[in-house]
Design a protein around this motif. Structure first.
Motif, PDB file in Angstrom:
ATOM      1  N   THR A   7      33.350  57.549  57.630  1.00 54.60           N
ATOM      2  CA  THR A   7      33.361  58.929  58.122  1.00 54.60           C
ATOM      3  C   THR A   7      34.698  59.579  57.813  1.00 54.60           C
ATOM      4  N   GLU A   8      34.675  60.877  57.566  1.00 54.56           N
ATOM      5  CA  GLU A   8      35.909  61.599  57.291  1.00 54.56           C
ATOM      6  C   GLU A   8      36.408  62.387  58.492  1.00 54.56           C
ATOM      7  N   THR A   9      35.793  62.166  59.642  1.00 54.25           N
ATOM      8  CA  THR A   9      36.285  62.754  60.884  1.00 54.25           C
ATOM      9  C   THR A   9      36.006  61.780  62.012  1.00 54.25           C
ATOM     10  N   TRP A  10      36.955  61.727  62.970  1.00 56.49           N
ATOM     11  CA  TRP A  10      36.862  60.727  64.045  1.00 56.49           C
ATOM     12  C   TRP A  10      37.725  61.201  65.209  1.00 56.49           C
ATOM     13  N   PRO A  11      37.301  60.942  66.460  1.00 61.75           N
ATOM     14  CA  PRO A  11      38.158  61.289  67.592  1.00 61.75           C
ATOM     15  C   PRO A  11      39.551  60.674  67.440  1.00 61.75           C
ATOM     16  N   PRO A  12      40.596  61.370  67.882  1.00 60.57           N
ATOM     17  CA  PRO A  12      40.576  62.486  68.840  1.00 60.57           C
ATOM     18  C   PRO A  12      40.206  63.848  68.252  1.00 60.57           C
ATOM     19  N   GLU A  13      39.856  63.922  66.958  1.00 63.29           N
ATOM     20  CA  GLU A  13      39.344  65.188  66.430  1.00 63.29           C
ATOM     21  C   GLU A  13      38.090  65.559  67.222  1.00 63.29           C
ATOM     22  N   VAL A  14      37.972  66.830  67.567  1.00 68.00           N
ATOM     23  CA  VAL A  14      36.854  67.282  68.397  1.00 68.00           C
ATOM     24  C   VAL A  14      35.911  68.130  67.554  1.00 68.00           C
ATOM     25  N   TYR A  89      26.624  52.905  56.872  1.00 68.60           N
ATOM     26  CA  TYR A  89      26.257  54.271  57.252  1.00 68.60           C
ATOM     27  C   TYR A  89      27.369  55.208  56.802  1.00 68.60           C
ATOM     28  N   VAL A  90      27.024  56.184  55.967  1.00 70.21           N
ATOM     29  CA  VAL A  90      27.980  57.150  55.430  1.00 70.21           C
ATOM     30  C   VAL A  90      27.701  58.484  56.104  1.00 70.21           C
ATOM     31  N   ALA A  91      28.667  58.949  56.903  1.00 69.45           N
ATOM     32  CA  ALA A  91      28.421  60.100  57.769  1.00 69.45           C
ATOM     33  C   ALA A  91      28.789  61.437  57.154  1.00 69.45           C
ATOM     34  N   THR A  92      29.629  61.442  56.117  1.00 66.67           N
ATOM     35  CA  THR A  92      30.137  62.709  55.586  1.00 66.67           C
ATOM     36  C   THR A  92      30.075  62.721  54.065  1.00 66.67           C
ATOM     37  N   GLU A  93      29.955  63.937  53.515  1.00 62.94           N
ATOM     38  CA  GLU A  93      29.719  64.094  52.086  1.00 62.94           C
ATOM     39  C   GLU A  93      30.977  64.348  51.261  1.00 62.94           C
ATOM     40  N   GLY A  94      32.158  64.062  51.804  1.00 61.19           N
ATOM     41  CA  GLY A  94      33.388  64.273  51.059  1.00 61.19           C
ATOM     42  C   GLY A  94      33.612  63.207  50.007  1.00 61.19           C
ATOM     43  N   GLY A  97      32.989  59.727  51.156  1.00 63.93           N
ATOM     44  CA  GLY A  97      31.569  59.416  51.273  1.00 63.93           C
ATOM     45  C   GLY A  97      30.940  59.096  49.936  1.00 63.93           C
ATOM     46  N   TRP A  98      31.271  59.879  48.912  1.00 60.90           N
ATOM     47  CA  TRP A  98      30.776  59.598  47.567  1.00 60.90           C
ATOM     48  C   TRP A  98      31.231  58.212  47.123  1.00 60.90           C
ATOM     49  N   SER A  99      32.491  57.885  47.369  1.00 52.72           N
ATOM     50  CA  SER A  99      33.017  56.581  46.986  1.00 52.72           C
ATOM     51  C   SER A  99      32.256  55.460  47.686  1.00 52.72           C
ATOM     52  N   ALA A 100      31.943  55.662  48.955  1.00 51.22           N
ATOM     53  CA  ALA A 100      31.234  54.635  49.708  1.00 51.22           C
ATOM     54  C   ALA A 100      29.848  54.376  49.142  1.00 51.22           C
ATOM     55  N   LEU A 101      29.134  55.432  48.798  1.00 52.09           N
ATOM     56  CA  LEU A 101      27.790  55.242  48.248  1.00 52.09           C
ATOM     57  C   LEU A 101      27.851  54.579  46.877  1.00 52.09           C
ATOM     58  N   ARG A 102      28.841  54.950  46.058  1.00 48.83           N
ATOM     59  CA  ARG A 102      28.975  54.295  44.749  1.00 48.83           C
ATOM     60  C   ARG A 102      29.283  52.807  44.928  1.00 48.83           C
ATOM     61  N   MET A 139      24.381  68.570  47.809  1.00 49.83           N
ATOM     62  CA  MET A 139      24.069  67.678  48.921  1.00 49.83           C
ATOM     63  C   MET A 139      22.846  66.810  48.610  1.00 49.83           C
ATOM     64  N   ARG A 140      21.872  67.375  47.930  1.00 55.67           N
ATOM     65  CA  ARG A 140      20.681  66.588  47.562  1.00 55.67           C
ATOM     66  C   ARG A 140      21.078  65.411  46.669  1.00 55.67           C
ATOM     67  N   HIS A 141      21.933  65.669  45.683  1.00 55.78           N
ATOM     68  CA  HIS A 141      22.379  64.599  44.793  1.00 55.78           C
ATOM     69  C   HIS A 141      23.110  63.518  45.575  1.00 55.78           C
ATOM     70  N   PHE A 142      23.965  63.925  46.503  1.00 58.85           N
ATOM     71  CA  PHE A 142      24.713  62.957  47.316  1.00 58.85           C
ATOM     72  C   PHE A 142      23.758  62.098  48.138  1.00 58.85           C
ATOM     73  N   HIS A 143      22.901  62.724  48.913  1.00 57.30           N
ATOM     74  CA  HIS A 143      22.067  61.975  49.846  1.00 57.30           C
ATOM     75  C   HIS A 143      21.023  61.130  49.139  1.00 57.30           C
ATOM     76  N   ASN A 144      20.601  61.537  47.958  1.00 56.03           N
ATOM     77  CA  ASN A 144      19.621  60.734  47.233  1.00 56.03           C
ATOM     78  C   ASN A 144      20.224  59.471  46.630  1.00 56.03           C
ATOM     79  N   LEU A 145      21.545  59.322  46.724  1.00 59.10           N
ATOM     80  CA  LEU A 145      22.163  58.054  46.347  1.00 59.10           C
ATOM     81  C   LEU A 145      21.959  56.999  47.433  1.00 59.10           C
ATOM     82  N   ALA A 146      21.632  57.437  48.638  1.00 62.73           N
ATOM     83  CA  ALA A 146      21.447  56.521  49.766  1.00 62.73           C
ATOM     84  C   ALA A 146      19.993  56.059  49.837  1.00 62.73           C
ATOM     85  N   ASP A 147      19.788  54.997  50.596  1.00 60.94           N
ATOM     86  CA  ASP A 147      18.426  54.469  50.785  1.00 60.94           C
ATOM     87  C   ASP A 147      17.665  55.242  51.854  1.00 60.94           C
TER      88      ASP A 147
END
Length: 381
Positions: A7-14, A89-94, A97-102, A139-147
């Motif tokens: 994820t590219e965001t996490w508490p304490p970020e609100v 689980y990849v939560a963000t499309e930055g 996130g792309w690196s994680a799916l690759r 976003m479609r291209h990104f998410h279609n890399l996932a299962d």
């Protein structure tokens, strides 16, 4: 099992993404799983927690204090070779996130992605509506890399499925009704706002930014104020539009970012939740307001469409009907008896939503991916 969350965001970020992803992680841990986490380094700098990998990041435009992760495919491949997760689980499309799916695809690790942010709608809000199709295609291209791509509403599942997104899976949201409840209504807090017991308090909770359509909230409140001059408008949160809003409306009450029980007290001490945003993927604050016993006026999509019954829990207004939104604010905000009945009904409507059930569904989905099982049944649920 061992699962990894990126994820590219996490508490304490609100923000809704950070808090939703944190709840998913906590749910997996409560069910006995090992969970590792990958995210960008935050500012101010913090040491990595156990099981956490921090990667390089850069500032996110228009979101001071937030960072997106820089590309880290090679780093993630090394990490997951040494400690291979059963599913990711990849939560963000930055870029992270792309690196994680690759990396997951190269290592043969099943991965799910989360559709948390409507970047296509943000294009419209920031004056680039012509880029909406481009953003949706990206976003479609990104998410279609996932299962599997996880979404919080049936409405969004159908929307994406009709636009070429593969394997879209419904993972409903819930609200912690022990944290958000009418019992946290605080007379002393209301007194600090300078309101009497019977004065209606409109409240907005969330990022104070142009994409939240805040000008409509202001117009709706001013119309309520014509009927009830003692009404007050309380703003919880922060963002780039706050300074101008404070200059232009010195009678508004700005409370800044609130967390935990303080946030629950602010919610429960309001009388009417105004939420005019048209850029939400879900809108967790809608459920939080309802759980707090506060009638809500919002556009009829996302959490509102799934859970708020128009005329019973507040008003679910047709998207774009500004006159309807304003009329609902005046009607409900000006009637204390109606607000009481609606608030109680809203609380009851979400009382059966349990975070534990969401965690169980998330667990089942990741376990199915790890075991190579098809997830068509979940997608059709």
């Amino acid at each position: 099992m061992h699962h990894a969350i990126v994820t590219e965001t996490w508490p304490p970020e609100v923000n809704g993404v950070a808090l939703t992803v944190q709840a998913l992680e906590q749910g997996l841990k409560a069910r006995g799983h090992e969970v590792s986490r990958v995210r960008p380094k935050q500012w101010p700098a913090q040491a990595a927690e156990t099981g956490e990998t921090l990667v390089r990041g850069a500032g996110l435009p228009r979101y001071p204090g937030l960072k997106y992760g820089l590309p880290a495919t090679a780093q993630l491949q090394r990490l997951w070779r040494e400690s291979r997760p059963d599913a990711i689980y990849v939560a963000t499309e930055g870029p992270l996130g792309w690196s994680a799916l690759r990396a997951a695809r190269r290592l043969g690790i099943p991965a799910a992605s989360g559709f948390h942010t409507r970047f296509d709608r943000y294009m419209r809000d920031y004056g680039a509506a012509f880029l909406q199709p481009v953003a949706l295609g990206w976003m479609r291209h990104f998410h279609n890399l996932a299962d599997a791509t996880l979404v919080p509403t049936r409405e969004l599942r159908d929307f994406l499925g009709n636009r070429g997104f593969d394997n879209v899976v419904l993972l409903p949201r819930a609200v912690d009704t022990r944290q958000f409840q009418p019992a946290f209504r605080d007379a002393a807090l209301r007194q600090s706002w300078g309101v009497s017991d019977d004065a209606p308090v409109a409240i907005h909770v969330g990022r104070i930014a142009v994409e939240k359509n805040l000008a409509l909230a202001v117009r709706a409140f001013r119309e309520l104020q014509r009927l009830r001059p003692d009404a007050r408008f309380v703003w919880v949160g922060d963002g780039p539009a706050r300074a101008q809003l404070q200059r232009e409306h010195p009678d508004f009450i700005f409370c800044g970012v609130q967390r935990g029980e303080a946030l629950a007290r602010h919610f429960a001490s309001g009388d009417l939740f105004l939420f005019p945003s048209l850029s939400e993927t879900f809108g967790n604050v809608t459920l939080e307001a309802m759980a707090s016993g506060v009638p809500t006026i919002a556009y009829d999509y996302g959490a509102t469409h799934e859970h708020l019954r128009d005329g019973s829990h507040g008003a679910a207004v047709s998207p774009g009907d500004e006159n309807g939104f304003i009329a609902a604010a005046r009607h409900i905000g000006g009637d204390a008896d109606l607000r009481f009945v609606m608030g109680a009904a809203a609380r009851e409507a979400v009382s059966r939503l349990r975070p534990e059930d969401v965690a169980a569904a998330f667990d089942e989905l990741l376990a199915g991916l790890a075991q190579g099982k098809p997830h068509a049944r979940l997608a059709a649920a």
